[in-house]
Scaffold this motif. Structure first.
Motif, mmCIF file in Angstrom:
data_model
loop_
_atom_site.group_PDB
_atom_site.id
_atom_site.type_symbol
_atom_site.label_atom_id
_atom_site.label_comp_id
_atom_site.label_asym_id
_atom_site.label_seq_id
_atom_site.Cartn_x
_atom_site.Cartn_y
_atom_site.Cartn_z
ATOM 1 N N LEU A 119 64.110 21.147 37.630
ATOM 2 C CA LEU A 119 64.032 22.571 37.309
ATOM 3 C C LEU A 119 62.935 23.258 38.107
ATOM 4 N N TYR A 120 61.738 22.631 38.157
ATOM 5 C CA TYR A 120 60.622 23.257 38.887
ATOM 6 C C TYR A 120 60.868 23.248 40.394
ATOM 7 N N SER A 121 61.514 22.189 40.892
ATOM 8 C CA SER A 121 61.846 22.151 42.321
ATOM 9 C C SER A 121 62.827 23.259 42.666
ATOM 10 N N ALA A 122 63.809 23.484 41.784
ATOM 11 C CA ALA A 122 64.791 24.549 42.006
ATOM 12 C C ALA A 122 64.115 25.913 41.976
ATOM 13 N N ARG A 123 63.182 26.110 41.035
ATOM 14 C CA ARG A 123 62.464 27.381 40.953
ATOM 15 C C ARG A 123 61.584 27.602 42.189
ATOM 16 N N ALA A 150 62.051 26.398 45.236
ATOM 17 C CA ALA A 150 62.918 26.737 46.381
ATOM 18 C C ALA A 150 63.464 28.157 46.229
ATOM 19 N N LYS A 151 63.763 28.560 45.006
ATOM 20 C CA LYS A 151 64.276 29.916 44.755
ATOM 21 C C LYS A 151 63.233 30.961 45.122
ATOM 22 N N GLN A 152 61.971 30.712 44.691
ATOM 23 C CA GLN A 152 60.909 31.665 44.998
ATOM 24 C C GLN A 152 60.575 31.695 46.491
ATOM 25 N N LYS A 153 60.871 30.587 47.171
ATOM 26 C CA LYS A 153 60.713 30.541 48.638
ATOM 27 C C LYS A 153 61.943 31.128 49.342
ATOM 28 N N LYS A 154 62.943 31.530 48.539
ATOM 29 C CA LYS A 154 64.217 32.081 49.014
ATOM 30 C C LYS A 154 65.026 31.079 49.829
ATOM 31 N N ASN A 155 64.793 29.799 49.536
ATOM 32 C CA ASN A 155 65.600 28.735 50.126
ATOM 33 C C ASN A 155 66.717 28.443 49.115
ATOM 34 N N TYR A 156 67.728 29.341 49.075
ATOM 35 C CA TYR A 156 68.718 29.316 48.013
ATOM 36 C C TYR A 156 69.620 28.092 48.034
ATOM 37 N N GLU A 199 68.831 24.968 48.989
ATOM 38 C CA GLU A 199 68.097 23.849 48.382
ATOM 39 C C GLU A 199 67.921 24.072 46.885
ATOM 40 N N SER A 200 67.641 25.313 46.503
ATOM 41 C CA SER A 200 67.484 25.631 45.087
ATOM 42 C C SER A 200 68.757 25.332 44.329
ATOM 43 N N GLN A 201 69.905 25.720 44.892
ATOM 44 C CA GLN A 201 71.203 25.471 44.269
ATOM 45 C C GLN A 201 71.431 23.976 44.079
ATOM 46 N N ARG A 202 71.015 23.205 45.081
ATOM 47 C CA ARG A 202 71.215 21.744 45.031
ATOM 48 C C ARG A 202 70.450 21.149 43.838
ATOM 49 N N PHE A 203 69.210 21.570 43.647
ATOM 50 C CA PHE A 203 68.409 21.050 42.537
ATOM 51 C C PHE A 203 69.003 21.472 41.188
ATOM 52 N N SER A 249 72.797 31.082 38.382
ATOM 53 C CA SER A 249 73.708 32.214 38.607
ATOM 54 C C SER A 249 73.033 33.243 39.511
ATOM 55 N N GLU A 250 71.719 33.406 39.373
ATOM 56 C CA GLU A 250 70.976 34.338 40.230
ATOM 57 C C GLU A 250 70.926 33.829 41.667
ATOM 58 N N VAL A 251 70.733 32.500 41.816
ATOM 59 C CA VAL A 251 70.687 31.901 43.158
ATOM 60 C C VAL A 251 72.041 32.059 43.846
ATOM 61 N N LEU A 252 73.120 31.832 43.135
ATOM 62 C CA LEU A 252 74.462 31.966 43.711
ATOM 63 C C LEU A 252 74.775 33.418 44.044
ATOM 64 N N ALA A 253 74.325 34.332 43.192
ATOM 65 C CA ALA A 253 74.547 35.754 43.475
ATOM 66 C C ALA A 253 73.807 36.184 44.727
ATOM 67 N N ALA A 254 72.607 35.603 44.940
ATOM 68 C CA ALA A 254 71.836 35.936 46.144
ATOM 69 C C ALA A 254 72.553 35.461 47.404
ATOM 70 N N GLN A 255 73.451 34.464 47.246
ATOM 71 C CA GLN A 255 74.241 33.971 48.387
ATOM 72 C C GLN A 255 75.627 34.617 48.413
ATOM 73 N N ASN A 256 75.833 35.643 47.598
ATOM 74 C CA ASN A 256 77.112 36.354 47.510
ATOM 75 C C ASN A 256 78.250 35.457 46.989
#
Length: 620
Positions: free
Chosen positions: A329-333, A335-341, A343-347, A372-379
């Motif tokens: 969860l923290y790794s995904a967060r 990567a999300k905050q780094k906008k590496n969507y 990698e974040s999605q993978r976690f 869902s927010e990470v996926l939306a950021a990737q359209n």
């Protein structure tokens, strides 16, 4: 040191030999007596020794004393001894046999002279129902047994019954009754001076408040726990009290205060001496700092602690599933905050994989929302919607549950306050009425005194008037013998005055006696109207175990897996690093039973195969 060890071994051997000799002596004595009452008396002492020393033949003699006690109409003794038979069946996992003994003994309820006899049997039956997930029946027996224990002044068992009832009510989501039972358990434990179990009750209470959104009340209880841990220099307890306080303030979004408790965790963590506990606390600190720096968007510091968290997870004893999920969860967060969507999605996907049971509902809710927010950021709106729907499906019933519990709690508080106000009002009215009655009674007494005084004064005045007239008449009638008669009359007057004085004195004394007697009667009326185990082996074992590992059981309960007593007992054996054969020997069960119990427990808590169940629980 060697001499000390030798002495302790010698002492243990001596004690064992003494016990064996005592048991053998009692058995021989039993064979020589024929009177039933004598047999019961010997069996009482014999079975007590056998149970205390886990003698292999204890059940044989326990059954014998139960049978003889029933025949002799001593159903209280039969009930007391049957508890150990019930416990033996429970230890072997033969729960239906345990229930059969309980129900058989309860048939003798009309012949019980002690309320505690029925209470102990109901407590055992409640445990059976709880283990078989018949929670409605369990809470009913827990409550009735607690009330009976309180009536018989067995407060320690009443406290246990209230504590277990709190857990059962929590399982059936009856928040108010769960809170009330834990509060009652705490009060009873605290009154008895049992600080450890009082803190266990507070731990359960604070967790209950926290899970239902009452963060201020959770903080209040956790500060009490912290204070108790500090008073006994329990650094392990202090560390986790700080951790829970950090979590409470974090959930309230009071990050500055939360950080202070996080820093305090580090200080207390350095003072933990137990090596294993130190490793666990180090992992916990790295996890909490990762969580904090992600919240404050300090990604450089978050990166350092996330790496440290990952490294500590690689240590075998710290690789529990709960911590691995937190790392995902923290790794995904991060990567999300780094906008590496990507990698974040993978976690997030690893965390939410269908083969990975998260266990923590709040973590599951958050993960669905965030992916869902990470996926939306990737359209990827189609996939995003799927997870958003999962989030909604999970969150709405949880929010509804918390809102319902909040409403019921405050309604209960309001009704309690209103009831207290009504009681105060009635007490005030009663006090005023009592004052009015006192004033009225005082006035009546005063009137009596005044009337008596007036009557007495009238009698005296009338008498003197009458006397004066009489004297005058005598004087006129005896003028001729004036001197002689005057002397005679003077003498007569003296005599009459003496008689009058004596008569008055008697009357006054009589009045005093009457008044004094009346007051005594009134005082007496006022006064009369004033309203004014033997414990089984598990308890002995648990007490000794808690002296070595004081926070072991409370930490197990804090995990939220609702472990049964049998499962707690198995984990306690594991904590002592006993192998299967040793555990089977201690519990008087077969090796296969131990293996099956361990397997059932692994499935219950979803512990991964190949890892230690205990390590998984303690690290989660």
């Amino acid at each position: 040191m060697k001499k000390y060890i030798f002495f302790m071994i010698f002492l243990g051997i001596t004690n064992f030999s003494f016990t064996q000799n005592k048991i053998e002596s009692l058995q021989k004595k039993l064979n020589k007596v024929s009177e039933v009452k004598d047999q019961i008396a010997i069996l009482d002492t014999l079975t007590t020794e056998m149970v205390r020393n886990n003698h292999p033949e204890q059940n044989k003699f326990l059954n014998k004393i139960v049978l003889l006690s029933k025949e002799n109409d001593n159903y209280d003794l039969a009930a007391e001894k049957s508890r150990f038979i019930i416990q033996a069946y429970t230890n072997k996992g033969q729960l239906d046999s345990a229930l059969y003994v309980i129900e058989s003994m309860l048939k003798g309820k009309p012949k019980f002279k002690k309320k505690s006899s029925e209470a102990h049997l109901l407590l055992k039956r409640a445990s059976y129902y709880y283990n078989n997930e018949k929670l409605d029946k369990a809470v009913q027996d827990y409550d009735v047994s607690a009330n009976l224990f309180l009536e018989s002044k067995d407060s320690i068992f009443a406290a246990d019954a209230r504590f277990f009832a709190g857990q059962a009510y929590f399982d059936i989501n009856d928040f108010l009754k769960s809170v009330k039972r834990f509060e009652e358990a705490y009060f009873l434990y605290d009154t008895l001076g049992d600080k450890d179990y009082a803190n266990y009750a507070l731990n359960e209470l604070s967790s209950l408040y926290g899970k239902n959104g009452f963060h201020d009340k959770a903080i209040y209880e956790r500060k009490r726990i912290l204070q108790d841990a500090k008073s006994s220099n329990n650094w392990h307890g202090i560390f986790y009290a700080y951790s829970h306080l950090f979590t409470s303030f974090y959930k309230k979004n009071q990050i500055g205060i939360a950080k202070k408790y996080l820093d305090s965790m580090v200080i207390s963590q350095n003072k933990i001496e137990n090596e294993r506990g130190k490793r666990e606390s180090e992992l916990h600190v790295s996890k909490m700092f990762t969580k904090y720096y992600l919240k404050t968007n300090n990604l450089d510091s978050a990166s350092i602690y996330l790496k440290e968290f990952e490294n500590k997870l690689k240590i075998g004893s710290n690789s529990a599933k709960y911590n691995r999920n937190a790392f995902l969860l923290y790794s995904a967060r991060f990567a999300k905050q780094k906008k590496n969507y990507i990698e974040s999605q993978r976690f997030y996907e690893q965390l939410l994989d269908k083969n990975n049971r998260v266990g923590d509902l709040q973590m599951l809710i958050n993960a669905n929302k965030e992916i869902s927010e990470v996926l939306a950021a990737q359209n990827k709106f189609g996939e995003s919607y799927k997870y958003l729907k999962n989030f909604s499906d999970l969150k709405e019933p949880e929010d509804s549950r918390i809102k319902t519990n909040t409403f019921l709690y405050y309604q209960s508080e309001f009704e309690t306050q209103r009831k207290d106000a009504e009681i105060f009002k009635k007490k005030t009215q009663i006090t005023l009425l009592e004052k009015d009655r006192t004033i009225l009674e005082t006035n009546r007494n005063l009137l009596r005194v005044v009337l008596l005084s007036v009557i007495l004064l009238s009698i005296v005045i009338g008498y003197f008037i009458w006397l004066k007239g009489k004297l005058k008449r005598k004087a006129l009638a005896k003028k001729l013998e004036k001197n002689k008669q005057e002397l005679k009359e003077f003498t007569q007057q003296l005599l009459e005055k003496s008689k009058v004085q004596e008569s008055l004195t008697k009357e006054l004394e009589k009045l005093k006696e009457e008044i004094g007697e009346q007051k005594s009667i009134e005082k007496i009326h006022d006064l009369t109207t004033t309203r004014i185990l033997t414990p089984d082996d598990w308890y002995l074992f648990k007490e000794k175990f808690s002296q070595v590992h004081p926070t072991f059981f409370v930490r197990l309960k804090n995990k939220g897996y609702k472990l049964t007593k049998s499962e707690e007992r198995l984990l306690a054996m594991e904590k002592l690093y006993l192998d299967t054969k040793q555990i089977a020997s201690m519990l008087a069960i077969s090796n296969d039973s131990v293996v099956r119990s361990r397997s059932r427990l692994r499935k219950k808590i979803n512990a991964p195969k190949g890892s230690s169940i205990l390590e998984y629980l303690e690290a989660s």
